[in-house]
Every structure is written in C-alpha cells, then in structure tokens.
Design an enzyme around this catalytic site. Structure first.
Site, PDB file in Angstrom:
ATOM      1  N   ALA A 282       1.338  -1.416   0.218  1.00  0.00           N
ATOM      2  CA  ALA A 282      -0.180  -0.104  -0.032  1.00  0.00           C
ATOM      3  C   ALA A 282       0.812   1.301   0.090  1.00  0.00           C
ATOM      4  CB  ALA A 282      -1.331   0.413   1.538  1.00  0.00           C
ATOM      5  N   GLU A 283       0.472   2.008  -1.066  1.00  0.00           N
ATOM      6  CA  GLU A 283       0.852   3.661  -1.157  1.00  0.00           C
ATOM      7  C   GLU A 283       0.472   4.358  -0.283  1.00  0.00           C
ATOM      8  OE1 GLU A 283       2.094   7.092  -0.835  1.00  0.00           O
ATOM      9  OE2 GLU A 283       1.805   7.100  -3.438  1.00  0.00           O
ATOM     10  N   MET A 284      -0.234   5.130   0.349  1.00  0.00           N
ATOM     11  CA  MET A 284      -1.189   5.908   1.415  1.00  0.00           C
ATOM     12  C   MET A 284      -1.155   7.406   1.030  1.00  0.00           C
ATOM     13  SD  MET A 284      -2.424   2.978   3.376  1.00  0.00           S
ATOM     14  CE  MET A 284      -1.573   3.346   4.927  1.00  0.00           C
TER      15      MET A 284
END
Length: 514
Positions: A282-284
């Site tokens: 995940a890149e959030m």
C-alpha cells in the site's frame, strides 16, 4: 539483459513536438466519448455505464465506462485462476518479453496516450508525457528485474550438500490504481505482478478508466494472456469484493490513507476456505515538508517550492504541503513566495502555458476549498469557474494543530512555518504520522548529513523539488501511515510478489537406484 535507461521525455518547447501533441489531441477529441468495457478473461463485458469527464471542461465526457459488480469480480477471479496456472509456468524470459513489447506499444502511442491523460486526468502536457514515459519505464525495469530474480540468490554450500533458492509467484493479485498517475502507477503495479508470474485483476480509479484500459490493451497485445489480466472499472463495490475474496493472494493499492487502512483490515481478516495469508502493498499518501535552512539559496528555493507544491495542482502524494523555514530567512522567503504565486498561470491542462490545472473532480474542488476557507491566506493565485479549479494558496503562521498543517489536502495549498533551527524543523517532521517524501534546502554538508540521518521519510530530496521520482533512480515509497514502504521502481520491489523456495539436497548418495 539490456541496460535499463529511463525513457526520454518529449521536448515540448519545440514547435514541431507541440504540433504533434495538438494533432493527437484533436484526433482523440474526434473519438470521444470512448467506450471502456470490462475485460473478464476472454470476455468483453458491459454493465451499468458511468462517465469520466475532462476536469478542464466538465461538460465533456471522455469515456463511458462499464461498472463492475461483486459478481463480475468473482467471475474475473475464476478466470484468473486459470490464467495463474498457465502464466506462472511461462519462463521468465517470455513474461519479460511480453512486458517489453507492451512498453514498445506505449512508446508507439506516446502522443495519443499523453493526450488521453490531458483530457481524462487533467494533467498538463509535461505531466501527461511524464506519465506515459514512467509507464514505459516500469514495464522495461520490471521485465529486466524479473529476469535477474529468476536466477535465485546464492547460498552457502557445504561438502555433500547442494543448496538452492528460487522465487515463485505468490498467486492472483488484485490491483487498485489511482487517478493521478493513471498510466504509470497502473502499469507499474500490474507489470510487477505479471513479471513475477502472477495473474492480475486491475480495478482502476473511476475518474480515469480509459487511461488504465490503454495499459491493459498494450499488455494483452504484447502477449499477456487474456485470462492472466482482467480489467474491472467501477467504484467501491468491485474494489471491496476484490480485497475480500479468499482467492486473492496479494493486494496492491495506491490511494488515500483511510482506504488503505480499510484494505489492510479486510485483508487481515481470515475467511473460511482461505489457505494463505494475504499480502498488502500500500502507498497511502503523505504530508510532506520542505526544510529551508538559514544558508539556503532562496533563488533555488522559490521555484523548487512552487513546483513541489503547485505543479499538477498539488495532486501528487509526493507534493509539498509544508515549508519549515529558518527564522533568519522566513520573512524574506514568505514575501518572495507571495509574489511568485501570483505569477502562476491557472488554466486548462491542454494549454502548454498552464502551471496549475484544475483538480480532478467537484468533490476534490469542494474538499480543498474547505481547507482554504478555514483560515486567512497569506497570498493566492488566480482561479477560474469553467472547470474544477482551485486557486493556489499560501498560508503562513497557522497553529501547529490546524487541519491545514496536520491533514493531507491533496491540492494546491502550501503552509509556511517559521522554525528556530533545522533541529526544530526535524522535530516537527518527526511528529507527523506520515513519512513519504521530504525536502531540504541547505548549503551545509553537515546539515545535509544531519537531516539525512534524522528524517523518517522514505524519499528525501536535497536542494531540488520533492516530486518527480524516476524509476530505477529514486525508488519511491514511505513508512508510517504513508504506506508499507516497498519502494516502487526500486531493486527490491519485485520481492513483494514472490515467495522464496529453498531446496537442500544431500549429494552423498549411498548405493544405486533399484
């Protein structure tokens, strides 16, 4: 194996290049709206239609996409189970060749795809072209990376013993892609999974389905089997169904922190019948700060901050939203930035002179305006009312607990904060829950070394803008609530998509086989 090189960007200052770009845009406009169906295995599937529009001219429909339901997700995963069996058995060289051919297809459609990103995502030409180039980079980089990974890793060998380790595909991968890099990030997340032998189901952002379909079309044309790559436009329903299905092994996501945390929670919930632990990549997002020391060259700082904060309307997870400025230069820099912001040209993405385009949709426009209305700006640029425009805005001296300073805005808003020292600035950075990108302007090697050691961010940029990570040069990703930190475009990223298998053989055989 070829030596990887980043795809050169178009020279948009040349009249001939601009003419070719505008011709591509005219050709695209003649085809609008595009039809974007679902692609489930070997089937082209239609459903309830929703539209993506041009943020610069919201009355213009760019694409009519067909929304996937939970049943479509189930069908796509069933097809992917067949695709997984065949695709994972292909030699790494065949998979890499398919990705490289897809890169060639994107390269041959360079202007056409940049024009599509201009229209559908509201990206100015330079940003749109960079998006296409980065998509090509991801395909080529991961193709070569998969070949290197296929050789395994060397292990310690002892007399009478042979040890080997190889990497195998994890299993079906669900990709949930964002709208702000509709070509590059979709291509990167999908190609990393495919390169390592995983079947993929791509759920693109609702705002830019046509761009994502162009990536899928190129991969299919390059040789990726239809059942190894399905495409499901739509809203929350297909995304949630994809994450929850027990047959999904890996989920790759780029988007908001709230959505990412929900995905992590769902993925960590064991479902009866599930025989594996799901992995989430995940890149959030971030709340990125640039530190300006007392000895910084303000002639470099001003354009660096303007580009970091306002290019593409601040709609990059790496964009600057805070400037932590040493008290010795705070007043002078604030005065110069307040003057400079008025020079930014706010306009349509298709205008080559535009510095700040509209934001992606009316929801984003209203959300960002809410932040701007929450305090008195130091200075603002222009705005317009014929698209989803937001005036680039500068704040100064807000309380540290103000929401403009604490929350990710994802728009053209920059807050200036005066600090006593670089150490003080580092303390403020360290208090943030995000740790994606950061910047430092300083002429002191000692200060650069100090901040480099002290900062928690995943990507630190020194004496330059803090956006524009290049594949293979600036592996991208952060920690804390910014993501799981796998570093897209870096040498370790493909390891996220494989499992290691080790085999130890006793080579001292006794007797003969009977």
């Amino acid at each position: 194996m070829n030596t990887f090189r980043n795809e050169p960007l178009l020279e948009l200052r040349r009249g001939t290049v601009r003419d070719e770009a505008l011709a591509a845009l005219s050709a695209l406009d003649a085809k609008l709206p595009l039809d974007v169906p679902m692609l489930i295995g070997e089937d082209v599937v239609h459903g309830q239609v929703f539209a993506s529009v041009d943020p610069s001219a919201p009355a213009t429909v760019v694409a009519n996409a067909h929304a996937a339901t939970a049943q479509h997700v189930a069908d796509a995963i069933t097809a992917a189970e067949r695709g997984q069996r065949t695709w994972s058995q292909r030699p790494a060289s065949e998979r890499a060749a398919a990705l490289s051919r897809a890169a060639g297809i994107l390269r041959s459609r360079r202007f056409e795809l940049a024009a599509l990103a201009v229209r559908e995502a509201g990206k100015p030409w330079a940003e749109a072209d960079g998006d296409v180039a980065e998509a090509i980079d991801f395909l080529e980089y991961y193709a070569q990376g998969a070949l290197a990974l296929d050789g395994g890793r060397p292990l310690i060998q002892m007399p009478g013993e042979r040890n080997a380790m190889r990497y195998v595909a994890r299993g079906i991968t669900g990709v949930i892609a964002p709208w702000n890099f509709p070509l590059a990030i979709a291509a990167g997340m999908v190609s990393a999974a495919l390169a390592t032998g995983n079947a993929v189901i791509l759920k693109p952002a609702e705002q830019a389905p046509a761009c994502a379909k162009a990536v899928v079309d190129a991969l299919h044309a390059g040789g990726v089997p239809l059942e190894a790559l399905s495409f499901l436009p739509g809203g929350d329903e297909p995304g949630k169904a994809l994450v929850a299905d027990p047959r999904i092994h890996t989920i790759v996501f780029t988007g908001s922190c709230a959505a990412g945390l929900n995905i992590l929670q769902t993925a960590n919930t064991f479902v009866p019948g599930q025989r594996h632990i799901k992995k989430v990549i995940a890149e959030m997002g971030g709340k990125n700060a640039v530190i300006v020391d007392s000895d910084a060259d303000l002639d470099d700082v001003v354009p660096g901050l303007l580009k970091s904060a306002f290019a593409f309307g601040g709609q990059k997870c790496s964009a600057a939203s805070r400037a932590l400025i040493h008290k010795a230069v705070a007043d002078e820099l604030a005065e110069r930035l307040a003057g400079a912001i008025s020079t930014l040209r706010v306009g349509p993405a298709a205008d080559f002179a535009t510095d700040v385009p509209p934001v992606i949709d009316i929801a984003a426009q209203q959300r960002i305006q809410g932040y701007i209305d929450s305090a008195k700006p130091l200075a603002q640029g222009d705005s317009r009312d014929d698209g989803f425009y937001v005036a680039p805005t500068l704040f100064q001296g807000l309380p540290t607990d103000h929401k403009v300073i604490q929350e990710e805005i994802f728009g053209p808003v920059l807050s200036l904060e005066t600090v006593e020292s670089v150490e003080h600035a580092c303390e403020l950075v360290d208090q943030s829950a995000f740790a994606l990108t950061g910047g430092l302007f300083s002429r002191s090697p000692r200060t650069i070394e100090y901040v480099t050691e002290r900062t928690p961010v995943g990507n630190l940029y020194v004496n330059r803008e803090i956006t524009g990570a290049m594949v293979g040069r600036q592996p991208f990703g952060g920690g804390r609530l910014s993501g799981t930190g796998p570093k897209a475009g870096g040498p370790d990223y493909l390891l996220q998509f494989v499992e290691a298998r080790a085999v130890s053989e006793n080579t001292v055989r006794h007797g003969l086989v009977v």
